[in-house]
Each structure stands twice: as structure tokens, then as C-alpha cells.
Design a protein around this motif. Structure first.
Motif, PDB file in Angstrom:
ATOM      1  N   ALA A   1      98.849  65.308  67.742  1.00  0.00           N
ATOM      2  CA  ALA A   1      97.987  65.324  66.554  1.00  0.00           C
ATOM      3  C   ALA A   1      97.786  66.757  66.070  1.00  0.00           C
ATOM      4  N   GLY A   2      97.311  66.895  64.833  1.00  0.00           N
ATOM      5  CA  GLY A   2      97.063  68.215  64.277  1.00  0.00           C
ATOM      6  C   GLY A   2      95.911  68.924  64.970  1.00  0.00           C
TER       7      GLY A   2
ATOM      8  N   ALA B   1      88.147  65.584  67.333  1.00  0.00           N
ATOM      9  CA  ALA B   1      88.078  64.574  68.395  1.00  0.00           C
ATOM     10  C   ALA B   1      87.282  65.091  69.586  1.00  0.00           C
ATOM     11  N   LEU B   2      87.486  66.332  69.943  1.00  0.00           N
ATOM     12  CA  LEU B   2      86.769  66.927  71.078  1.00  0.00           C
ATOM     13  C   LEU B   2      85.276  67.087  70.768  1.00  0.00           C
ATOM     14  N   ILE B   3      84.971  67.427  69.529  1.00  0.00           N
ATOM     15  CA  ILE B   3      83.565  67.537  69.127  1.00  0.00           C
ATOM     16  C   ILE B   3      82.891  66.172  69.195  1.00  0.00           C
ATOM     17  N   GLU B   4      83.598  65.148  68.690  1.00  0.00           N
ATOM     18  CA  GLU B   4      83.047  63.789  68.668  1.00  0.00           C
ATOM     19  C   GLU B   4      82.836  63.234  70.073  1.00  0.00           C
ATOM     20  N   THR B   5      83.640  63.687  71.035  1.00  0.00           N
ATOM     21  CA  THR B   5      83.566  63.145  72.408  1.00  0.00           C
ATOM     22  C   THR B   5      82.957  64.141  73.386  1.00  0.00           C
ATOM     23  N   ASP B   6      82.328  65.175  72.855  1.00  0.00           N
ATOM     24  CA  ASP B   6      81.647  66.167  73.687  1.00  0.00           C
ATOM     25  C   ASP B   6      82.587  66.801  74.705  1.00  0.00           C
TER      26      ASP B   6
ATOM     27  N   ASP C   1      91.665  58.863  73.348  1.00  0.00           N
ATOM     28  CA  ASP C   1      91.391  57.513  72.873  1.00  0.00           C
ATOM     29  C   ASP C   1      90.823  57.522  71.459  1.00  0.00           C
ATOM     30  N   TRP C   2      89.993  58.511  71.143  1.00  0.00           N
ATOM     31  CA  TRP C   2      89.397  58.628  69.806  1.00  0.00           C
ATOM     32  C   TRP C   2      90.512  58.812  68.770  1.00  0.00           C
ATOM     33  N   LEU C   3      91.469  59.670  69.077  1.00  0.00           N
ATOM     34  CA  LEU C   3      92.588  59.892  68.160  1.00  0.00           C
ATOM     35  C   LEU C   3      93.435  58.640  68.013  1.00  0.00           C
ATOM     36  N   ARG C   4      93.667  57.925  69.118  1.00  0.00           N
ATOM     37  CA  ARG C   4      94.446  56.685  69.048  1.00  0.00           C
ATOM     38  C   ARG C   4      93.737  55.635  68.201  1.00  0.00           C
ATOM     39  N   ALA C   5      92.423  55.519  68.395  1.00  0.00           N
ATOM     40  CA  ALA C   5      91.650  54.525  67.644  1.00  0.00           C
ATOM     41  C   ALA C   5      91.677  54.819  66.150  1.00  0.00           C
ATOM     42  N   LYS C   6      91.751  56.110  65.817  1.00  0.00           N
ATOM     43  CA  LYS C   6      91.794  56.496  64.414  1.00  0.00           C
ATOM     44  C   LYS C   6      93.219  56.484  63.851  1.00  0.00           C
ATOM     45  N   GLY C   7      94.193  56.166  64.716  1.00  0.00           N
ATOM     46  CA  GLY C   7      95.576  56.137  64.267  1.00  0.00           C
ATOM     47  C   GLY C   7      96.157  57.512  64.039  1.00  0.00           C
ATOM     48  N   ILE C   8      95.588  58.532  64.693  1.00  0.00           N
ATOM     49  CA  ILE C   8      96.028  59.909  64.473  1.00  0.00           C
ATOM     50  C   ILE C   8      97.024  60.367  65.533  1.00  0.00           C
ATOM     51  N   SER C   9      96.851  59.877  66.764  1.00  0.00           N
ATOM     52  CA  SER C   9      97.730  60.300  67.857  1.00  0.00           C
ATOM     53  C   SER C   9      99.167  59.906  67.556  1.00  0.00           C
ATOM     54  N   LYS C  10     100.079  60.864  67.681  1.00  0.00           N
ATOM     55  CA  LYS C  10     101.487  60.602  67.393  1.00  0.00           C
ATOM     56  C   LYS C  10     102.294  60.310  68.642  1.00  0.00           C
ATOM     57  N   ALA C  11     101.743  60.626  69.795  1.00  0.00           N
ATOM     58  CA  ALA C  11     102.509  60.452  71.038  1.00  0.00           C
ATOM     59  C   ALA C  11     101.560  60.211  72.191  1.00  0.00           C
TER      60      ALA C  11
ATOM     61  N   ASN D   1      89.035  49.153  75.019  1.00  0.00           N
ATOM     62  CA  ASN D   1      88.086  49.915  74.194  1.00  0.00           C
ATOM     63  C   ASN D   1      88.756  50.464  72.935  1.00  0.00           C
ATOM     64  N   VAL D   2      90.003  50.926  73.086  1.00  0.00           N
ATOM     65  CA  VAL D   2      90.741  51.410  71.920  1.00  0.00           C
ATOM     66  C   VAL D   2      90.979  50.273  70.933  1.00  0.00           C
ATOM     67  N   PHE D   3      91.376  49.112  71.449  1.00  0.00           N
ATOM     68  CA  PHE D   3      91.620  47.956  70.588  1.00  0.00           C
ATOM     69  C   PHE D   3      90.334  47.516  69.880  1.00  0.00           C
ATOM     70  N   ILE D   4      89.205  47.582  70.577  1.00  0.00           N
ATOM     71  CA  ILE D   4      87.921  47.222  69.962  1.00  0.00           C
ATOM     72  C   ILE D   4      87.629  48.138  68.775  1.00  0.00           C
ATOM     73  N   GLU D   5      87.821  49.448  68.998  1.00  0.00           N
ATOM     74  CA  GLU D   5      87.542  50.401  67.922  1.00  0.00           C
ATOM     75  C   GLU D   5      88.506  50.199  66.758  1.00  0.00           C
ATOM     76  N   GLN D   6      89.778  49.942  67.080  1.00  0.00           N
ATOM     77  CA  GLN D   6      90.758  49.695  66.010  1.00  0.00           C
ATOM     78  C   GLN D   6      90.389  48.448  65.215  1.00  0.00           C
ATOM     79  N   ALA D   7      89.969  47.388  65.919  1.00  0.00           N
ATOM     80  CA  ALA D   7      89.605  46.138  65.249  1.00  0.00           C
ATOM     81  C   ALA D   7      88.365  46.325  64.375  1.00  0.00           C
ATOM     82  N   ARG D   8      87.422  47.105  64.856  1.00  0.00           N
ATOM     83  CA  ARG D   8      86.194  47.333  64.087  1.00  0.00           C
ATOM     84  C   ARG D   8      86.472  48.115  62.812  1.00  0.00           C
ATOM     85  N   GLU D   9      87.525  48.933  62.830  1.00  0.00           N
ATOM     86  CA  GLU D   9      87.900  49.674  61.623  1.00  0.00           C
ATOM     87  C   GLU D   9      88.256  48.708  60.493  1.00  0.00           C
ATOM     88  N   SER D  10      88.639  47.457  60.856  1.00  0.00           N
ATOM     89  CA  SER D  10      89.013  46.465  59.850  1.00  0.00           C
ATOM     90  C   SER D  10      87.799  45.912  59.119  1.00  0.00           C
ATOM     91  N   GLY D  11      86.609  46.082  59.726  1.00  0.00           N
ATOM     92  CA  GLY D  11      85.381  45.583  59.107  1.00  0.00           C
ATOM     93  C   GLY D  11      85.178  44.091  59.250  1.00  0.00           C
TER      94      GLY D  11
END
Length: 305
Positions: free
Chosen positions: A17-18, A25-30, A38-48, A213-223
Motif C-alpha cells: 500500500a501507499g 492505517a497505523l494511526i487508526e490502529t494505534d 487488516d485495516w488496509l485489507r478491509a478498505k481494499g487498499i492492501s495490494k499484497a 473480522n476482515v470479512f465483517i468490515e468488508q461486508a459492513r462497507e456495503s451498508g
């Protein structure tokens, strides 16, 4: 907490990721590195997702087998040039053969004998003779009471030596040649797909929970409503297990069958039931990071941000 440039750089190497996304991501996860991944993956940002385990060290993986037992070892060198040296290849082959007479642990193999020297002493002497640092890094052994332990080395540079080695244990009283054939095919499959576990119940609970947990966050992004989210998550978890559990994966030799079904189909020719009891996959240098390229400009930009 304070987020250092080194932390941002480390997360960037793990995810692709950039730099600014990594810092956020580090700020959001302290500052929790795994949570940030996982935060980056849930946001669809992680590339690898799996870059943390990329191959980085040189050397060779070697295998040795005697039918009902087999071992795989990894011996590292500083350069690929040395890995192509006949003397180094002989050492790796001898280490694998010596490992067959042990329980397969690093401690036991290190103390095993190659001629009149231990494995550890043989490698120490080789450092002086070859002129490059090297190390016996790891080993594993699989055995069965009845059956075979099949082996496979991908892109072998010499007999039983290469960059990736696999063992597959098959417990069966069936025909040895049939067991070796299906075992080698499954070993090739393991080399290609790198499964996490043999069965779903063998998947590490923490790994499964992280995925959920990642799948939950991804699903919640759908609203969507929680009831729908729960069904979405369960469906994605089933897909996850199909992708990472060996017996549930689509067999690379015949994608219409799972690995479990392909092994079951081989029972008729073998003349007896077949059970895969374990597998091991060693890829050279996995989990060891090379020195990263210079990110000075990016790090400076983040530090000022």
C-alpha cells in the motif's frame, strides 16, 4: 502513540500500500501492525496480503526419503552463485540424508553426523572453505506406519535440490507405486497453492478469526443490514476454507475435483483406502526480508505529513 517512519515503511513492505495509507492505517490502529494490515485489507487498499512471507534469502531446499519417511531441509547462503556451487549442493544433500536418521528437529539434525563431523560443524567448516556465510535454517520430517511419504522439488537445480520442496504423507496399505504417483501429484499441488492446513479444523483459530473480522468490515462497507452481513460473512468464510484447506482445494491436476476427492478416486487403483496425514512445504527464504530499497524520499514526505 507516535507513528515512526520505520513503522510506516515496514507496513508498506508487508502490504504494497501507499505510504500515506500505511500511516493512516497505523494511526487508526494505534500502531498495531497486524491490525493495520487488516485495516488496509478491509478498505481494499492492501495490494499484497502475503508479501510479509516473500522469498528473500539465497541457498537451497533439499529433500530425502526412504519410503515411509521423508525430510526437507533449508540451508541458506548469501548469494545464488554459491547455491549453484557443487560443494554447497553436496552439503545440502548430505544434510538432508543425515536428517533422515533423526526426528527432524533443527537441534537433532544439527547434531547428526556427516562422516566424522556434525551437521553444524560441517557447515561451519564450509563457511571458511567457500568464503561465504551460510546457515542451516530449518528442517521437518514426516513418517507413516503404512504407506509412503512422497516428495517434490519445484524447478530442481539438481537431484532433490531446489528453491521449493514439499513432503506429503499418505497412510495406506495400497500399492506403493500408486501411492507415490498420487502423492507426487498432491505434492505438486501443494507447491502451487501453498495451503494453510490439511483440514478446516486445522486452520489456526487466530488466522480464521482475523479473516472473519476482515470479512465483517468488508461486508459492513456495503451498508447492508446485519442479517445480510452475517450471511455474506459465512459465505466468504466457506470460500476462504475452500481456498486454503488442502483437502477442500480444487485439484490443480483436475479442477473438477477437490484434492480430497482426487485421493479418494485413486483408492480403486491402489486397492486400499488412502489418507493424507500431513504435508510440509518449504520455500527458500520465506519469512526472511531482504534489505529494502531506499524509500528516503517517501519516508521524508510522510514524516512531514
Amino acid at each position: 502513540m507516535s507513528i515512526s517512519a520505520a513503522m510506516v515503511k515496514d507496513l508498506r513492505e508487508k502490504t504494497g500500500a501507499g505510504m500515506m495509507d500505511c500511516k493512516k492505517a497505523l494511526i487508526e490502529t494505534d500502531g498495531d501492525m497486524e491490525a493495520a494490515v487488516d485495516w488496509l485489507r478491509a478498505k481494499g487498499i492492501s495490494k499484497a496480503d502475503k508479501k510479509a512471507g516473500r522469498t528473500a534469502a539465497e541457498g537451497l531446499v533439499g529433500v530425502a526419503a526412504d519410503g515411509e519417511s521423508a525430510v526437507v531441509v533449508e540451508v541458506n547462503s548469501e548469494t545464488d552463485f554459491v547455491a549453484r556451487n557443487d560443494a554447497f549442493q553436496t552439503i545440502v544433500r548430505d544434510v538432508a540424508k543425515a536428517a533422515l536418521g533423526t526426528d527432524g528437529s533443527v537441534e537433532a539434525v544439527s547434531a547428526a553426523m556427516i562422516g566424522d563431523k556434525t551437521v553444524a560443524a560441517t557447515i561451519t567448516d564450509a563457511i571458511g572453505n567457500i568464503g561465504e556465510n551460510m546457515a542451516f535454517r530449518r528442517s521437518a520430517k514426516l513418517s507413516v506406519d503404512n504407506g509412503v511419504v512422497a516428495t517434490y522439488v519445484h524447478n530442481a537445480v539438481a537431484d532433490n535440490l531446489g528453491k521449493l520442496g514439499v513432503l506429503v504423507a499418505l497412510n495406506s496399505t495400497g500399492k506403493a507405486d500408486v501411492l507415490q504417483s498420487i502423492g507426487r501429484q498432491v505434492a505438486m499441488h501443494v507447491a502451487a497453492t501453498n495451503p494453510l492446513a490439511l483440514k478446516a479444523e486445522d486452520v489456526d483459530a487466530d488466522v480464521a478469526e482475523r479473516e472473519r473480522n476482515v470479512f465483517i468490515e468488508q461486508a459492513r462497507e456495503s451498508g447492508k443490514p446485519e442479517a445480510i452481513i452475517e450471511k455474506m460473512v459465512e459465505g466468504r468464510m466457506r470460500k476462504f476454507y475452500e481456498e486454503v484447506v488442502l483437502l477442500s482445494q480444487a485439484f490443480v491436476m483436475n479442477p473438477d475435483l477437490t484434492v480430497g476427492a482426487a485421493v479418494k478416486a485413486a483408492e480403486a487403483e491402489a486397492g486400499a483406502p488412502i489418507e493424507i496425514t500431513g504435508f510440509v512445504r518449504f520455500q527458500l527464504g520465506e519469512g526472511i526480508e531482504k534489505e529494502a530499497s531506499d524509500f528516503a524520499a517517501e519516508v521524508a514526505a510522510v514524516a512531514k505529513g
